[in-house]
Design an enzyme around this catalytic site. Structure first.
Site, PDB file in Angstrom:
ATOM      1  N   ASP A 193       0.832  -1.203   0.000  1.00 36.08           N
ATOM      2  CA  ASP A 193       0.000   0.000   0.000  1.00 36.08           C
ATOM      3  C   ASP A 193       0.871   1.260   0.000  1.00 36.08           C
ATOM      4  O   ASP A 193       0.773   2.103   0.889  1.00 36.08           O
ATOM      5  CB  ASP A 193      -0.934  -0.021   1.218  1.00 36.08           C
ATOM      6  CG  ASP A 193      -1.906   1.143   1.197  1.00 36.08           C
ATOM      7  OD1 ASP A 193      -2.297   1.569   0.107  1.00 36.08           O
ATOM      8  OD2 ASP A 193      -2.257   1.633   2.293  1.00 36.08           O
ATOM      9  N   GLU A 439       4.069  -7.999   7.009  1.00 33.01           N
ATOM     10  CA  GLU A 439       2.751  -8.534   6.671  1.00 33.01           C
ATOM     11  C   GLU A 439       2.787  -9.614   5.587  1.00 33.01           C
ATOM     12  O   GLU A 439       2.069  -9.538   4.591  1.00 33.01           O
ATOM     13  CB  GLU A 439       1.802  -7.408   6.269  1.00 33.01           C
ATOM     14  CG  GLU A 439       1.542  -6.422   7.401  1.00 33.01           C
ATOM     15  CD  GLU A 439       0.461  -5.406   7.083  1.00 33.01           C
ATOM     16  OE1 GLU A 439       0.004  -5.364   5.922  1.00 33.01           O
ATOM     17  OE2 GLU A 439       0.055  -4.662   7.994  1.00 33.01           O
ATOM     18  N   TYR A 492      -5.388  -2.638  13.166  1.00 28.66           N
ATOM     19  CA  TYR A 492      -6.170  -1.438  12.859  1.00 28.66           C
ATOM     20  C   TYR A 492      -7.605  -1.591  13.347  1.00 28.66           C
ATOM     21  O   TYR A 492      -8.552  -1.488  12.568  1.00 28.66           O
ATOM     22  CB  TYR A 492      -6.133  -1.170  11.348  1.00 28.66           C
ATOM     23  CG  TYR A 492      -4.783  -0.725  10.861  1.00 28.66           C
ATOM     24  CD1 TYR A 492      -4.393   0.603  10.954  1.00 28.66           C
ATOM     25  CD2 TYR A 492      -3.878  -1.636  10.320  1.00 28.66           C
ATOM     26  CE1 TYR A 492      -3.142   1.011  10.517  1.00 28.66           C
ATOM     27  CE2 TYR A 492      -2.632  -1.238   9.882  1.00 28.66           C
ATOM     28  CZ  TYR A 492      -2.274   0.094   9.985  1.00 28.66           C
ATOM     29  OH  TYR A 492      -1.038   0.505   9.557  1.00 28.66           O
ATOM     30  N   GLU A 528       2.265  -1.028  13.857  1.00 20.65           N
ATOM     31  CA  GLU A 528       1.345  -0.202  13.077  1.00 20.65           C
ATOM     32  C   GLU A 528      -0.006  -0.151  13.775  1.00 20.65           C
ATOM     33  O   GLU A 528      -0.534  -1.179  14.196  1.00 20.65           O
ATOM     34  CB  GLU A 528       1.154  -0.745  11.653  1.00 20.65           C
ATOM     35  CG  GLU A 528       2.359  -0.632  10.748  1.00 20.65           C
ATOM     36  CD  GLU A 528       2.057  -1.060   9.317  1.00 20.65           C
ATOM     37  OE1 GLU A 528       0.857  -1.016   8.917  1.00 20.65           O
ATOM     38  OE2 GLU A 528       2.997  -1.439   8.597  1.00 20.65           O
TER      39      GLU A 528
END
Length: 633
Positions: A193, A439, A492, A528
């Site tokens: 991303d 990831e 997240y 993150e």
């Protein structure tokens, strides 16, 4: 297009070197940065430049060219969508003169690229002198035999930014020919991303060295607690003149303190250990009143009492250790307060920007951060120098982001990039961990042996630093964390799930991380977390994408972090992201990723001042201003 098939490299002049070009009494450098000529290959004939030998003459003689700054990404320099979104072979060239003394029989000339993304073929005066796969890391080659002293020299570089299932990082290029789409229409989808910026991203140097020169130094420094002494371990690799042998030369080490005072002289060998009594330790920012103390180590080789070559490093004496619950620097618990980041800026893309680098470090220190992760690739050597000199701790990450399959081609590239990264940054006191991936699809059965191999490879190269990686999968299926010394987790809550429900953050965070620790019994940090935020948007009650939502979410995360800190195994929090950054276009991205606490132009959102209050309070730092938002308790 399989780049691995195109890059079967045989290069007798290639030099394995981690030494950044710098002037000394024996070395002379010249930057080739500037405005180069540039052209992209036609979409329907990507190999035309090789077939027509564009490298054999100036690019301007084989077609139209445009000016292109080096270093920079080429994507955002023009107004052309075809260049911004280009995938394939792009061509650069420039011309330069060489000092005739550089071409003497007792000298060598090296051409060095600090970063070309993703793959490069390099030509000097029409001759293919070297090739390299992988962005973000340096490569170089001996070129004296290819240069002329009585005229202009030409340097041509073909750059390819195609990513596929075998590259690191991976991507996918799909052609839509034979459909209702326009002719030669393609869709490129990266497995990450952030925007796939491409080009000659960092500086290009030509430098002159003696025919016998230091080509590589493996340099490690350690702190010995008992007597506050510093230990230097080193091993030199030397390129020898054909008529000489190692025994013809003498190796000396000159040690200088931060004031440039010589504190020790050692007559050594090509490898050895040196102990320096009563040293000043290298401490992270906000951990000691005198952080980031650096010494200079100058390596000199001489013959018959005449200096032959000389190279200088800056080092810091510090020790990194981990226990079941703690991350220790110089024997004291260290708590990471920092960021994930990107090398990303308006217009320059991922191109080296020293102005922005200095601004970013001013913001890092202003906000009370002590660390960052080089997400998701190695950062410039100039950036790493700033980290060393300002006491900012670095989690050094290789380009293995978004791995969704595991095969031997990818494994070999992955190991190559880690070898190059560790070779480059091994001596740096700021680097405290190697991050081997971000990831990956680590629930696949093939991930088990893959990451066992990768972790083992790193530990063979460096026993002094822990191995880590950022995990995004759930605990029950993960096969990578068993091979990590410290576990980083990306989460997240209330953003990619439970939209708008800030109250889920704390229980999800606390309960999940306690389960991770119960299974693995090793230090854990959050690498993150965050929310996209458009500056200037406010909503009460808070609403996603508003500054109010970002700050409310942060306060929930902070409460959860404090509970985990009390448990003893939680060693840090790194928000995503330091600043907004560009991504591929998509319905979930409003002109890039907006999770930064600073805008892409480095202006603070409300969350930046909230985070500043937290970080400074964690470190008990005293400040003389009120430029922060501290929540009432």
């Amino acid at each position: 297009m399989n780049l691995q098939c195109l890059f079967i490299i045989f290069c007798v002049s290639c030099v394995q070197s981690s030494l950044y070009p710098k002037d000394s009494l024996t070395r002379f450098t010249r930057s080739l940065d500037g405005i180069w000529n540039f052209r992209i290959s036609p979409i329907d004939d990507q190999n035309v430049g090789f077939k027509e030998k564009w490298f054999a003459s100036p690019l301007s003689q084989t077609g139209s060219v445009i000016p292109m700054p080096v270093p920079s990404s080429f994507n955002d320099i023009t107004q052309e969508k075809s260049i911004r979104d280009f995938i394939g072979w792009a061509w650069y060239d420039t011309e330069f003169y060489v000092d005739p003394s550089w071409l003497n029989s007792n000298r060598e000339v090296i051409l060095r690229f600090s970063s070309v993304n993703y793959a490069a073929k390099v030509y000097v005066n029409g001759v293919n002198v070297t090739e390299h796969i992988g962005g973000h890391l340096p490569f170089e080659v001996l070129v004296k035999e290819n240069l002329i002293s009585n005229g202009v020299n030409r340097l041509t570089v073909a750059v390819n930014n195609t990513l596929d299932e075998h590259t690191v990082p991976p991507g996918q290029l799909v052609w839509k020919n034979g459909t209702d789409y326009p002719e030669n229409f393609y869709v490129f989808t990266p497995n990450f991303d952030f925007f796939n910026y491409a080009g000659i991203h960092r500086s290009v140097h030509l430098y002159s060295v003696p025919s016998t020169f230091i080509k590589r130094v493996k340099l490690a420094s350690d702190l010995i607690y008992e007597n506050s002494s510093g230990l230097i371990n080193y091993a030199l690799s030397v390129n020898l003149d054909e008529s000489t042998s190692e025994s013809d030369y003498k190796v000396d080490l000159v040690i200088k303190d931060a004031e440039d005072k010589v504190i020790a002289l050692y007559a050594g060998d090509y490898s050895g250990s040196v102990t320096i009594p009563e040293v000043n330790a290298w401490w992270p920012y906000l951990m000691n009143p005198k952080p980031a103390y650096l010494y200079k180590v100058v390596f000199e080789i001489s013959k018959d009492a005449q200096l032959v070559d000389q190279y200088e490093f800056k080092i810091g004496f510090r020790k990194v250790e981990i226990t079941e619950k703690q991350f220790l620097i110089n024997g004291k618990p260290f708590y990471f307060t920092g960021f994930g980041r990107h090398e990303d800026s308006n217009i320059r893309g991922r191109g080296l920007d020293q102005v922005l680098n200095v601004k970013d470090f001013n913001l890092i220190r202003w906000i009370g951060a002590n660390s960052f992760r080089t997400s998701h690739y190695p950062y410039s050597e100039e950036m790493m120098d700033l980290a060393d000199s300002q006491g900012i701790v670095v989690v050094d990450e290789c380009p293995a982001v978004g791995l969704q399959s595991f095969d031997n081609i990818k494994l070999n590239l992955h190991r190559q990039f880690l070898t190059e990264l560790i070779d480059r940054d091994y001596h740096r006191p700021s680097v405290v961990m190697w991050s081997i991936a971000n990831e990956p699809s680590s629930t696949l059965s093939s991930a088990d042996n893959y990451f066992k191999t990768i972790s083992s490879h790193v530990k063979k190269l460096d026993t002094s630093r822990p191995v880590t990686a950022a995990v995004s999968v759930q605990l029950s299926g993960d096969l990578m964390s068993q091979y990590l010394d410290v576990i980083m987790i990306n989460r997240y809550f209330a953003w990619y799930s439970d939209y708008g429900e800030v109250e889920v953050i704390k229980p999800h965070l606390v309960n999940e991380l306690r389960r991770w620790y119960k299974k693995f019994k090793r230090p854990i940090l959050i690498s993150e977390y965050g929310t996209d935020t458009i500056p200037g948007i406010h909503a009460s009650p808070s609403y996603m994408f508003s500054e109010d939502y970002q700050t409310e979410c942060l306060m929930e995360w902070f409460d959860g972090f404090d509970q985990l800190r009390a448990d003893g195994f939680f060693v840090g929090e790194m928000i995503w992201n330091f600043a907004d950054f560009m991504t591929a276009q998509g319905t979930t991205r409003v002109y890039g990723n907006r999770k930064g606490i600073f805008t892409r132009e480095r202006q603070p959102k409300a969350a930046a001042k909230l985070l500043r209050c937290r970080y400074l309070n964690i470190h008990n730092a005293s400040v003389i201003d009120h430029n922060m938002y501290c929540p009432a308790r």
